[in-house]
Motif scaffolding. Sequence first.
Motif, PDB file in Angstrom:
ATOM      1  N   VAL A 124       0.885  -1.359   0.033  1.00 25.07           N
ATOM      2  CA  VAL A 124      -0.066  -0.090  -0.013  1.00 25.07           C
ATOM      3  C   VAL A 124       0.986   1.418   0.164  1.00 25.07           C
ATOM      4  CG1 VAL A 124      -1.731   1.408   1.198  1.00 25.07           C
ATOM      5  CG2 VAL A 124      -1.784  -1.088   1.374  1.00 25.07           C
ATOM      6  N   ASN A 125       0.497   2.124  -1.026  1.00 25.73           N
ATOM      7  CA  ASN A 125       1.299   3.406  -1.057  1.00 25.73           C
ATOM      8  C   ASN A 125       0.599   4.614   0.014  1.00 25.73           C
ATOM      9  OD1 ASN A 125       3.486   2.422  -2.764  1.00 25.73           O
ATOM     10  ND2 ASN A 125       2.225   3.055  -4.668  1.00 25.73           N
ATOM     11  N   CYS A 126       1.466   5.108   0.652  1.00 23.96           N
ATOM     12  CA  CYS A 126       0.765   6.064   1.548  1.00 23.96           C
ATOM     13  C   CYS A 126       1.683   7.498   1.290  1.00 23.96           C
ATOM     14  CB  CYS A 126       1.229   5.800   2.953  1.00 23.96           C
ATOM     15  SG  CYS A 126       0.368   4.110   3.546  1.00 23.96           S
ATOM     16  N   ASN A 127       0.507   8.608   1.309  1.00 23.28           N
ATOM     17  CA  ASN A 127       1.425   9.808   1.164  1.00 23.28           C
ATOM     18  C   ASN A 127       0.991  10.776   2.522  1.00 23.28           C
ATOM     19  OD1 ASN A 127       0.790   8.911  -2.274  1.00 23.28           O
ATOM     20  ND2 ASN A 127       2.876   9.850  -1.617  1.00 23.28           N
ATOM     21  N   ASN A 128       1.734  11.379   2.933  1.00 24.07           N
ATOM     22  CA  ASN A 128       1.397  12.397   4.175  1.00 24.07           C
ATOM     23  C   ASN A 128       0.640  11.733   5.299  1.00 24.07           C
ATOM     24  OD1 ASN A 128       2.540  14.936   2.830  1.00 24.07           O
ATOM     25  ND2 ASN A 128       0.767  14.865   1.280  1.00 24.07           N
ATOM     26  N   ILE A 129       0.817  10.683   5.468  1.00 25.04           N
ATOM     27  CA  ILE A 129       0.602   9.538   6.467  1.00 25.04           C
ATOM     28  C   ILE A 129       1.801   9.509   7.431  1.00 25.04           C
ATOM     29  CG2 ILE A 129      -0.364   7.603   7.358  1.00 25.04           C
ATOM     30  CD1 ILE A 129      -1.992   7.659   4.658  1.00 25.04           C
ATOM     31  N   PRO A 130       1.716   9.832   8.474  1.00 29.18           N
ATOM     32  CA  PRO A 130       2.831   9.586   9.463  1.00 29.18           C
ATOM     33  C   PRO A 130       3.541   8.123   9.653  1.00 29.18           C
ATOM     34  CG  PRO A 130       1.109  10.976  10.654  1.00 29.18           C
ATOM     35  CD  PRO A 130       0.571  10.407   9.496  1.00 29.18           C
ATOM     36  N   LEU A 131       4.677   8.233   9.584  1.00 26.78           N
ATOM     37  CA  LEU A 131       5.259   6.794   9.538  1.00 26.78           C
ATOM     38  C   LEU A 131       4.663   6.069  10.812  1.00 26.78           C
ATOM     39  CD1 LEU A 131       8.901   7.526   8.678  1.00 26.78           C
ATOM     40  CD2 LEU A 131       7.217   6.290   7.341  1.00 26.78           C
ATOM     41  N   ASN A 132       4.735   4.674  10.930  1.00 26.27           N
ATOM     42  CA  ASN A 132       4.157   3.586  11.724  1.00 26.27           C
ATOM     43  C   ASN A 132       2.763   3.759  12.152  1.00 26.27           C
ATOM     44  OD1 ASN A 132       6.614   2.452  11.923  1.00 26.27           O
ATOM     45  ND2 ASN A 132       7.249   4.144  13.045  1.00 26.27           N
ATOM     46  N   THR A 133       1.830   4.362  11.165  1.00 29.07           N
ATOM     47  CA  THR A 133       0.619   4.372  11.312  1.00 29.07           C
ATOM     48  C   THR A 133      -0.084   3.054  10.804  1.00 29.07           C
ATOM     49  OG1 THR A 133       0.083   6.680  10.733  1.00 29.07           O
ATOM     50  CG2 THR A 133      -1.929   5.511  10.223  1.00 29.07           C
ATOM     51  N   GLU A 134      -0.857   2.643  11.536  1.00 28.10           N
ATOM     52  CA  GLU A 134      -1.614   1.202  11.391  1.00 28.10           C
ATOM     53  C   GLU A 134      -2.313   1.221   9.905  1.00 28.10           C
ATOM     54  OE1 GLU A 134      -4.050  -0.493  14.222  1.00 28.10           O
ATOM     55  OE2 GLU A 134      -2.237  -1.088  15.511  1.00 28.10           O
ATOM     56  N   ILE A 135      -2.029   0.531   8.895  1.00 25.12           N
ATOM     57  CA  ILE A 135      -2.738   0.524   7.620  1.00 25.12           C
ATOM     58  C   ILE A 135      -3.486  -0.896   7.580  1.00 25.12           C
ATOM     59  CG2 ILE A 135      -2.484   0.603   5.183  1.00 25.12           C
ATOM     60  CD1 ILE A 135      -1.758   3.050   6.437  1.00 25.12           C
ATOM     61  N   SER A 136      -4.723  -0.793   7.266  1.00 29.16           N
ATOM     62  CA  SER A 136      -5.713  -2.000   7.213  1.00 29.16           C
ATOM     63  C   SER A 136      -5.764  -2.447   5.665  1.00 29.16           C
ATOM     64  CB  SER A 136      -6.938  -1.811   8.073  1.00 29.16           C
ATOM     65  OG  SER A 136      -6.744  -1.646   9.363  1.00 29.16           O
ATOM     66  N   VAL A 137      -5.790  -3.606   5.575  1.00 23.49           N
ATOM     67  CA  VAL A 137      -6.392  -4.271   3.991  1.00 23.49           C
ATOM     68  C   VAL A 137      -7.266  -5.182   4.397  1.00 23.49           C
ATOM     69  CG1 VAL A 137      -5.655  -5.614   2.137  1.00 23.49           C
ATOM     70  CG2 VAL A 137      -4.049  -3.816   3.136  1.00 23.49           C
ATOM     71  N   ILE A 138      -8.518  -4.785   3.730  1.00 23.71           N
ATOM     72  CA  ILE A 138      -9.803  -5.580   4.120  1.00 23.71           C
ATOM     73  C   ILE A 138     -10.355  -6.346   2.789  1.00 23.71           C
ATOM     74  CG2 ILE A 138     -12.110  -5.653   4.603  1.00 23.71           C
ATOM     75  CD1 ILE A 138     -10.150  -2.860   5.563  1.00 23.71           C
ATOM     76  N   VAL A 139     -10.570  -7.789   2.580  1.00 27.81           N
ATOM     77  CA  VAL A 139     -11.092  -8.334   1.533  1.00 27.81           C
ATOM     78  C   VAL A 139     -12.590  -8.630   1.881  1.00 27.81           C
ATOM     79  CG1 VAL A 139     -10.840 -10.237   0.014  1.00 27.81           C
ATOM     80  CG2 VAL A 139      -8.891  -9.220   0.795  1.00 27.81           C
ATOM     81  N   HIS A 140     -13.416  -8.203   0.868  1.00 23.90           N
ATOM     82  CA  HIS A 140     -14.779  -8.519   1.182  1.00 23.90           C
ATOM     83  C   HIS A 140     -15.058  -9.660  -0.152  1.00 23.90           C
ATOM     84  CE1 HIS A 140     -19.135  -8.025   2.074  1.00 23.90           C
ATOM     85  NE2 HIS A 140     -19.268  -7.903   0.759  1.00 23.90           N
ATOM     86  N   PRO A 141     -15.173 -10.903   0.315  1.00 23.10           N
ATOM     87  CA  PRO A 141     -15.345 -11.928  -0.603  1.00 23.10           C
ATOM     88  C   PRO A 141     -16.988 -12.097  -1.230  1.00 23.10           C
ATOM     89  CG  PRO A 141     -15.428 -12.941   1.539  1.00 23.10           C
ATOM     90  CD  PRO A 141     -15.200 -11.498   1.682  1.00 23.10           C
ATOM     91  N   ALA A 142     -17.027 -12.932  -2.190  1.00 21.03           N
ATOM     92  CA  ALA A 142     -18.471 -13.348  -2.590  1.00 21.03           C
ATOM     93  C   ALA A 142     -19.493 -14.014  -1.682  1.00 21.03           C
ATOM     94  CB  ALA A 142     -18.502 -13.664  -4.075  1.00 21.03           C
ATOM     95  N   ASN A 143     -18.584 -14.735  -0.893  1.00 20.49           N
ATOM     96  CA  ASN A 143     -19.287 -15.591   0.156  1.00 20.49           C
ATOM     97  C   ASN A 143     -18.391 -15.481   1.294  1.00 20.49           C
ATOM     98  OD1 ASN A 143     -21.838 -16.425  -1.517  1.00 20.49           O
ATOM     99  ND2 ASN A 143     -19.989 -17.416  -2.773  1.00 20.49           N
ATOM    100  N   GLY A 144     -19.016 -15.424   2.398  1.00 24.71           N
ATOM    101  CA  GLY A 144     -18.262 -15.666   3.726  1.00 24.71           C
ATOM    102  C   GLY A 144     -17.824 -14.116   4.309  1.00 24.71           C
ATOM    103  N   PRO A 145     -17.235 -14.269   5.431  1.00 27.47           N
ATOM    104  CA  PRO A 145     -16.990 -13.005   6.186  1.00 27.47           C
ATOM    105  C   PRO A 145     -15.698 -12.416   5.717  1.00 27.47           C
ATOM    106  CG  PRO A 145     -16.364 -14.834   7.423  1.00 27.47           C
ATOM    107  CD  PRO A 145     -17.053 -15.565   6.317  1.00 27.47           C
ATOM    108  N   ASP A 146     -15.553 -11.056   5.652  1.00 28.72           N
ATOM    109  CA  ASP A 146     -14.758 -10.284   5.284  1.00 28.72           C
ATOM    110  C   ASP A 146     -13.364 -10.862   6.216  1.00 28.72           C
ATOM    111  OD1 ASP A 146     -16.357  -8.516   4.174  1.00 28.72           O
ATOM    112  OD2 ASP A 146     -15.971  -6.941   5.259  1.00 28.72           O
ATOM    113  N   VAL A 147     -12.296 -10.669   5.465  1.00 32.63           N
ATOM    114  CA  VAL A 147     -11.084 -10.929   5.945  1.00 32.63           C
ATOM    115  C   VAL A 147      -9.870  -9.714   6.156  1.00 32.63           C
ATOM    116  CG1 VAL A 147      -8.711 -12.419   5.523  1.00 32.63           C
ATOM    117  CG2 VAL A 147     -10.871 -13.460   4.949  1.00 32.63           C
ATOM    118  N   GLN A 148      -9.264  -9.365   7.332  1.00 36.10           N
ATOM    119  CA  GLN A 148      -8.498  -8.280   7.427  1.00 36.10           C
ATOM    120  C   GLN A 148      -7.113  -8.522   8.133  1.00 36.10           C
ATOM    121  OE1 GLN A 148     -10.794  -5.093   9.255  1.00 36.10           O
ATOM    122  NE2 GLN A 148      -8.924  -4.079  10.460  1.00 36.10           N
TER     123      GLN A 148
END
Length: 456
Positions: A337-361
Motif C-alpha cells: 500500500v502506498n501512503c502519502n502524508n501519513i505519519p510513519l508507523n500508522t496502522e494500515i488495514s487491508v480488507i477483503v470482502h469475498p463473494a461469500n463468507g465474512p470479510d478478511v482483514q
Amino acid sequence: MKTLSVFCAALLFFLPVSSRAQVNSGSNGSDGALNPTANLVIDMADHPDGIYHYTSVNIPAGVTVSFIPNAGNKPVVWLVQGDCVIGGTVDVSGKDAVGATGGNGGPGGWRGGSAVNPNPQAGEGPGGGRGGSVSWAWGGWSAGWYPSGTYPAAGTYGTVGNNASADKIYGNTFVLPILGGAGGGGFLNSDSSGVTLYGGGGGGGAILVASSGFIRVDGNISSIGGIGGYNSGGSGGGVRIVASNFRGGGTINANGNSSGGAGRIRIDTYQSNFSGTLSGTTSQGFQPIILPAAGQGIQLSIASIAGNTVSANPSGVLVNPDVIIPAQQSNPIPIVVNCNNIPLNTEISVIVHPANGPDVQAVATNNAGTLAASTATVSLNMPRGGGIIYAKCVSGLAGLGADNSSKELRTKSLAETGWTTDGERFAKVEVTASLGGQQQIAYITESGKRYSLAAR
C-alpha cells in the motif's frame, strides 16, 4: 484460480442533521463589524489564510467590497457571529485581459495566459484554457466553454467557430474545498493583416460566507470570469453560503466570460427564503462541514498484490477480475500500500470482502519511506475465490505539536483542523482506498462524529 477484483465506490455523502437547526460559524469576532459606508478594497495580505472573523456584516446598497489577493492566493472566508446583510456588491471576480497580457484571477482563482509570440501561454489552474496559435481567427481556447447539458463547472475548453466537447472538469457539487475559476488561454491570431495577440481572462475568485445568524443578499455577490480576447475568457469561480436561514432577492453570479465555463454556487441552509437569481451551476442542501482540515493532502492507494501491479483504472467487477492470482500462490500474500502524508508507523488495514463468507482483514504499519511517501506491506490470507479489496487508515490531523516557545502540546486552531456547523473541530481523518487508487475521506470530530466526503 483465485480471482481478485475491486469495487470503485459511488460518491457518498453522510449528512448528519443537527436537531438544533442552528449554524455555529466558528467566528471569534476578532475582526469586529464590517459596515463600510463607501467602496472598500480589502487587502488580504494581513490574513494569510483568507479567514475573517466578523461580529456582523452589513454592506449597504451602492457600496462595493472588492479584494487584493494575498500571497497564497487564498479564497475569501467570512465567518460571522451575527447576521450578514449584503445590500451592495461583494466582488471576487477575475480581471479582464489587457491586450496581450492575461488577467489576474480573483482571490482563490487563477490567472489567464498571456499571448506570447509564437507560443501563447495556457491559462493557469486545473482547468486552464489552452494557448491558441492559429490562422484566420480559427481557434482561441477559453477556460470553460461547454455544450448544453454538461457540467464542467470551471475548466473545460472551446474554440472559436468550433464547438469543443467538455474537458478538464474539476471541483464538486458541495464546493469542498472551495475553488476559484481557471484562467483562459492566450491567443495569437495571424491573418493577412498581420499578427494580433490576445490575453486570456482571469478566473473568478472563491468566497465562503458562513453566519451564525441569517444571510440576506439583496445586492450582488459576483465571481465572474474575466474577459479574454477571441473567446479566451476565464471561467466562473466558487460561491458558498452557509447559514440557518438564507433570504433576499439579489443576485449571485459565478458565470464565465468570453466562452469561459460556469463556476459553482452552493447554498447550505436549513431554510431558504431567497427569491433572487443564482447564475452558475448551483446546488442546495445542508452540508455541515464549514471547512475541511487544511493542508492534509493524505493519499492511500493499493500498489500491488502478490507481486502483481494493480491497474490504475480497475473495473471493480468480480466476473472480470482486475488481478488474477495463480492457484499455486500460497497464503499469506503480500499487499503493498502506498501512503502519502501519513505519519510513519500508522496502522494500515487491508480488507477483503469475498463473494461469500465474512470479510478478511490484516494490519501492518507504513514503516518504509518518509512522511511524504511511504509504503506498508500487509500479509493477508486471501479467501478462496478472492473478493473486493480495500485499504484503510485513521490518522491524526497534521498541525498538533509542541509550541515553539513552551514546547508543550497546544490546541489546534480552526484553520488547522477544519470544523463543522456545530462548532466542533476535527481530530482525525479516515482514508479508505479501493484497489486502483480511488479513495474516500471521512473527517472525525473531537466527539467522534463522522463526516464523509466524496471519493476522489
